[in-house]
Write a protein that holds these residues in place. Structure first.
Motif, PDB file in Angstrom:
ATOM      1  N   PHE A   1       0.865  -1.180   0.000  1.00  0.00           N
ATOM      2  CA  PHE A   1       0.000   0.000   0.000  1.00  0.00           C
ATOM      3  C   PHE A   1       0.898   1.225   0.000  1.00  0.00           C
ATOM      4  CE2 PHE A   1       0.236   1.541   4.421  1.00  0.00           C
ATOM      5  CZ  PHE A   1       0.849   0.476   5.035  1.00  0.00           C
ATOM      6  N   GLY A   2       0.292   2.419   0.128  1.00  0.00           N
ATOM      7  CA  GLY A   2       1.110   3.633   0.135  1.00  0.00           C
ATOM      8  C   GLY A   2       1.718   3.900  -1.234  1.00  0.00           C
ATOM      9  N   SER A   3       2.853   4.595  -1.220  1.00  0.00           N
ATOM     10  CA  SER A   3       3.346   5.150  -2.476  1.00  0.00           C
ATOM     11  C   SER A   3       3.815   4.104  -3.486  1.00  0.00           C
ATOM     12  CB  SER A   3       4.467   6.145  -2.198  1.00  0.00           C
ATOM     13  OG  SER A   3       5.537   5.490  -1.593  1.00  0.00           O
TER      14      SER A   3
ATOM     15  N   ASN B   1       0.150   3.769  -5.141  1.00  0.00           N
ATOM     16  CA  ASN B   1      -0.880   4.790  -5.373  1.00  0.00           C
ATOM     17  C   ASN B   1      -0.481   5.724  -6.521  1.00  0.00           C
ATOM     18  OD1 ASN B   1       0.979   6.571  -4.244  1.00  0.00           O
ATOM     19  ND2 ASN B   1      -0.081   6.746  -2.296  1.00  0.00           N
TER      20      ASN B   1
ATOM     21  N   SER C   1      11.860   4.949  -2.671  1.00  0.00           N
ATOM     22  CA  SER C   1      11.031   5.193  -1.491  1.00  0.00           C
ATOM     23  C   SER C   1      10.825   3.890  -0.713  1.00  0.00           C
ATOM     24  CB  SER C   1       9.692   5.799  -1.895  1.00  0.00           C
ATOM     25  OG  SER C   1       8.989   4.908  -2.696  1.00  0.00           O
TER      26      SER C   1
ATOM     27  N   ASP D   1       5.644   0.035   1.845  1.00  0.00           N
ATOM     28  CA  ASP D   1       4.662  -0.159   2.905  1.00  0.00           C
ATOM     29  C   ASP D   1       3.919  -1.455   2.590  1.00  0.00           C
ATOM     30  OD1 ASP D   1       4.925   2.494   4.281  1.00  0.00           O
ATOM     31  OD2 ASP D   1       4.293   3.226   2.323  1.00  0.00           O
TER      32      ASP D   1
ATOM     33  N   ALA E   1      -5.910   1.065   5.149  1.00  0.00           N
ATOM     34  CA  ALA E   1      -4.786   1.611   4.380  1.00  0.00           C
ATOM     35  C   ALA E   1      -4.857   1.168   2.915  1.00  0.00           C
ATOM     36  CB  ALA E   1      -3.462   1.193   4.998  1.00  0.00           C
TER      37      ALA E   1
ATOM     38  N   ASN F   1      -7.569   3.432   1.358  1.00  0.00           N
ATOM     39  CA  ASN F   1      -7.204   4.815   1.044  1.00  0.00           C
ATOM     40  C   ASN F   1      -6.121   4.878  -0.038  1.00  0.00           C
ATOM     41  OD1 ASN F   1      -4.673   4.859   2.504  1.00  0.00           O
ATOM     42  ND2 ASN F   1      -5.790   5.223   4.402  1.00  0.00           N
ATOM     43  N   THR F   2      -5.329   3.825  -0.154  1.00  0.00           N
ATOM     44  CA  THR F   2      -4.370   3.760  -1.259  1.00  0.00           C
ATOM     45  C   THR F   2      -5.111   3.685  -2.597  1.00  0.00           C
ATOM     46  OG1 THR F   2      -2.702   2.686   0.117  1.00  0.00           O
ATOM     47  CG2 THR F   2      -2.513   2.359  -2.256  1.00  0.00           C
TER      48      THR F   2
ATOM     49  N   LYS G   1       5.722  16.378  -2.889  1.00  0.00           N
ATOM     50  CA  LYS G   1       6.441  15.439  -2.018  1.00  0.00           C
ATOM     51  C   LYS G   1       7.931  15.768  -2.003  1.00  0.00           C
ATOM     52  CE  LYS G   1       5.536  10.987  -1.887  1.00  0.00           C
ATOM     53  NZ  LYS G   1       5.041   9.607  -2.205  1.00  0.00           N
TER      54      LYS G   1
ATOM     55  N   LYS H   1       9.998  17.290   1.218  1.00  0.00           N
ATOM     56  CA  LYS H   1      11.132  16.558   1.793  1.00  0.00           C
ATOM     57  C   LYS H   1      12.370  17.434   1.791  1.00  0.00           C
ATOM     58  CE  LYS H   1       9.281  12.068   0.374  1.00  0.00           C
ATOM     59  NZ  LYS H   1       9.079  11.087   1.447  1.00  0.00           N
TER      60      LYS H   1
ATOM     61  N   SER I   1       3.069  14.167   7.132  1.00  0.00           N
ATOM     62  CA  SER I   1       3.420  13.011   6.291  1.00  0.00           C
ATOM     63  C   SER I   1       3.111  13.281   4.818  1.00  0.00           C
ATOM     64  CB  SER I   1       2.612  11.800   6.739  1.00  0.00           C
ATOM     65  OG  SER I   1       1.225  12.031   6.509  1.00  0.00           O
ATOM     66  N   SER I   2       3.679  12.470   3.944  1.00  0.00           N
ATOM     67  CA  SER I   2       3.363  12.560   2.511  1.00  0.00           C
ATOM     68  C   SER I   2       1.871  12.376   2.281  1.00  0.00           C
ATOM     69  CB  SER I   2       4.075  11.454   1.734  1.00  0.00           C
ATOM     70  OG  SER I   2       5.454  11.645   1.766  1.00  0.00           O
ATOM     71  N   TYR I   3       1.293  11.450   3.026  1.00  0.00           N
ATOM     72  CA  TYR I   3      -0.138  11.194   2.912  1.00  0.00           C
ATOM     73  C   TYR I   3      -0.922  12.482   3.190  1.00  0.00           C
ATOM     74  CZ  TYR I   3      -4.587   8.767   4.062  1.00  0.00           C
ATOM     75  OH  TYR I   3      -5.883   8.336   4.122  1.00  0.00           O
TER      76      TYR I   3
ATOM     77  N   TYR J   1     -10.375  10.666  12.666  1.00  0.00           N
ATOM     78  CA  TYR J   1      -8.923  10.671  12.792  1.00  0.00           C
ATOM     79  C   TYR J   1      -8.323  11.867  12.064  1.00  0.00           C
ATOM     80  CZ  TYR J   1      -4.145   8.925  12.387  1.00  0.00           C
ATOM     81  OH  TYR J   1      -2.791   8.799  12.434  1.00  0.00           O
TER      82      TYR J   1
ATOM     83  N   VAL K   1      -5.364  13.254  10.336  1.00  0.00           N
ATOM     84  CA  VAL K   1      -4.116  12.796   9.701  1.00  0.00           C
ATOM     85  C   VAL K   1      -2.942  13.709  10.066  1.00  0.00           C
ATOM     86  CG1 VAL K   1      -3.023  12.523   7.434  1.00  0.00           C
ATOM     87  CG2 VAL K   1      -5.348  11.710   7.783  1.00  0.00           C
TER      88      VAL K   1
HETATM   89  P1  ATP Z   1       6.572   8.298   0.924  1.00  0.00           P
HETATM   90  O1  ATP Z   1       6.971   8.073  -0.486  1.00  0.00           O
HETATM   91  O2  ATP Z   1       7.042   9.608   1.490  1.00  0.00           O
HETATM   92  O3  ATP Z   1       6.792   7.119   1.842  1.00  0.00           O
HETATM   93  P2  ATP Z   1       3.747   7.560   0.902  1.00  0.00           P
HETATM   94  O4  ATP Z   1       2.842   7.953  -0.241  1.00  0.00           O
HETATM   95  O5  ATP Z   1       4.078   6.128   1.074  1.00  0.00           O
HETATM   96  O6  ATP Z   1       4.988   8.515   0.827  1.00  0.00           O
HETATM   97  P3  ATP Z   1       3.149   7.787   3.639  1.00  0.00           P
HETATM   98  O7  ATP Z   1       2.902   9.076   4.358  1.00  0.00           O
HETATM   99  O8  ATP Z   1       4.376   6.980   3.900  1.00  0.00           O
HETATM  100  O9  ATP Z   1       3.018   8.129   2.129  1.00  0.00           O
HETATM  101  O10 ATP Z   1       1.852   6.903   3.852  1.00  0.00           O
HETATM  102  C1  ATP Z   1       1.692   5.637   3.285  1.00  0.00           C
HETATM  103  C2  ATP Z   1       0.304   5.108   3.622  1.00  0.00           C
HETATM  104  O11 ATP Z   1       0.194   4.984   5.024  1.00  0.00           O
HETATM  105  C3  ATP Z   1      -0.830   6.026   3.196  1.00  0.00           C
HETATM  106  O12 ATP Z   1      -1.280   5.699   1.895  1.00  0.00           O
HETATM  107  C4  ATP Z   1      -1.848   5.733   4.228  1.00  0.00           C
HETATM  108  O13 ATP Z   1      -2.527   4.557   3.868  1.00  0.00           O
HETATM  109  C5  ATP Z   1      -1.059   5.418   5.452  1.00  0.00           C
HETATM  110  N1  ATP Z   1      -0.826   6.596   6.312  1.00  0.00           N
HETATM  111  C6  ATP Z   1       0.262   7.347   6.387  1.00  0.00           C
HETATM  112  N2  ATP Z   1       0.171   8.331   7.262  1.00  0.00           N
HETATM  113  C7  ATP Z   1      -1.015   8.204   7.790  1.00  0.00           C
HETATM  114  C8  ATP Z   1      -1.709   8.911   8.781  1.00  0.00           C
HETATM  115  N3  ATP Z   1      -1.212   9.981   9.393  1.00  0.00           N
HETATM  116  N4  ATP Z   1      -2.917   8.483   9.058  1.00  0.00           N
HETATM  117  C9  ATP Z   1      -3.450   7.421   8.451  1.00  0.00           C
HETATM  118  N5  ATP Z   1      -2.847   6.698   7.523  1.00  0.00           N
HETATM  119  C10 ATP Z   1      -1.656   7.086   7.190  1.00  0.00           C
END
Ligand code: ATP
Ligand code: MG
Length: 357
Positions: free
Chosen positions: A58-60, A63, A70, A73, A142, A145-146, A168, A172, A185-187, A316, A318
């Protein structure tokens, strides 16, 4: 030359420069392949502990907002409803197994609020920056939302991906993308961009996917997961066919306007950014800053300086990691960015370099 023409030229130049800025920062296909192999390998091992377990990204990494090198996740989902698995214990069993069977440097955090396992692989020729990866357990929201972020990106990749990826990198480089050090966070930054494109821009660049109702009568408009409504319109084919924005602003114009909006217009003191519902008040959400609920320390009171509602977990915030100082710094950066992009309208490449210094 007429100032309007010069300005036009700068905006065109800025959009082109943004595309060229972001392009070399995208992950290579080699990197993506290696990461997918790693995921598959770990999944295979985890299945020896629990056959119904799956390991999902999930995450970056999925998405479409991923940058080169990076973190990964990952999340373990357990499909067998009869399997009784306690997340902390499972993290410990995974740690022992992966320690024995792989070259990863393994660090379990089984007693954290959300138990995770941290893995690191030292740099090698195929992966000059190594791999860092967090594995969580059963975090199904997660994954949703991804998917939501990915669907937004798919509607208008040229503008949405470019804006998010640039922000992003910028956040950074300017050191305001560190939730552990009081910033965002990036999110969180990604949700700010999407909020801006859905709710601030008129006409909007993106539709509100959580408000488009199903076009097929059989489709449910409430999809519940862990007590949260995770419905959103995810039929990309239909979106492509039937939704087209009448906002034709270039990526450069949108970027300047994004910085301007969050420098001058957004009321950080009393407003909440909600991608789901637009602008809300802190009061209506009970996210009021300075109420001193007996015994809460300074950090706890700082929790609602910047308020960004999670799209599905709507109680929640964020941005709860953002402290008073953190918000001051972030707003200062928005202002600096606005200044650079509006007062230096000669060479866009130079402006971007200055912006990310
Ligand atoms: P990076 O490339 O900087 O790691 P990323 O797109 O992976 O960026 P993150 O902030 O690492 O973004 O978040 C990854 C995932 O974790 C998000 O898609 C979300 O599902 C979850 N997440 C991150 N931060 C939060 C938060 N504060 N609350 C809820 N979920 C979060
Ligand atoms: Mg990440």
């Amino acid at each position: 030359m007429h100032p309007g023409v010069l300005h036009r030229r700068f905006l065109n130049d800025l959009s082109t420069s943004l595309f060229s800025f972001v392009l070399p920062l995208l992950p290579t296909s080699e990197e993506l392949n290696v990461k997918e192999e790693v995921r598959g390998l770990i999944e295979k091992l985890i299945k020896t502990l629990e056959p119904s377990a799956r390991l999902l990204s999930f995450g970056s990494s999925c998405n479409s907002f991923g940058l080169r090198n990076s973190d990964m996740d990952l999340v373990v989902l357990i499909d067998d409803p009869n399997a009784t698995i306690e997340p902390g214990n499972f993290v410990e069993s995974m740690a022992t197994l992966l320690e024995r069977e792989t070259n990863f440097n393994v660090k379990p955090l089984p007693r954290a609020r959300i138990p995770i396992l941290k893995l690191e692989l030292a740099p090698s020729p195929a992966l000059p920056f190594g791999i860092a990866c967090d594995i969580g357990i059963e975090n199904r929201l997660a994954i949703e939302n991804t998917r939501l972020l990915l669907t937004y990106a798919t509607i208008d990749p040229a503008r949405v991906r470019t804006l998010v990826l640039f922000l992003k990198v910028w956040s950074k480089r300017r050191r305001i993308n560190s939730p552990y050090r009081g910033t965002l966070s990036s999110y969180g930054f990604t949700l700010m961009v999407l909020y801006f494109l859905v709710h601030v821009k008129q006409p909007p660049v993106l539709p509100n996917l959580q408000r488009i109702m199903p076009m097929r009568p059989m489709e449910e408009e409430e999809v519940m997961l862990e007590g949260k409504n995770v419905y959103f319109f995810d039929d990309v084919e239909t979106l492509r066919r039937e939704w087209s924005s009448v906002n034709f602003e270039s990526v450069g114009e949108l970027l300047i306007d994004f910085f301007r909006f969050f420098s001058h217009d957004f009321q950080f003191n009393n407003s909440v950014l909600s991608l789901r519902a637009g602008q809300l008040t802190k009061e209506s959400k009970g996210w009021v800053n300075d109420i001193d609920v007996g015994g809460l320390n300074e950090m706890a009171r700082d929790r609602n300086r910047l308020c960004i509602e999670d799209p599905f977990e709507i109680t929640y915030n964020v941005a709860r990691t953002v402290t008073k100082d953190g918000l001051y710094t972030i707003r200062g950066e928005f202002m600096r960015a606005t200044r650079i992009l509006t007062q230096r309208p000669d060479r866009a490449v130079l402006a971007l370099a200055e912006l990310c210094r």
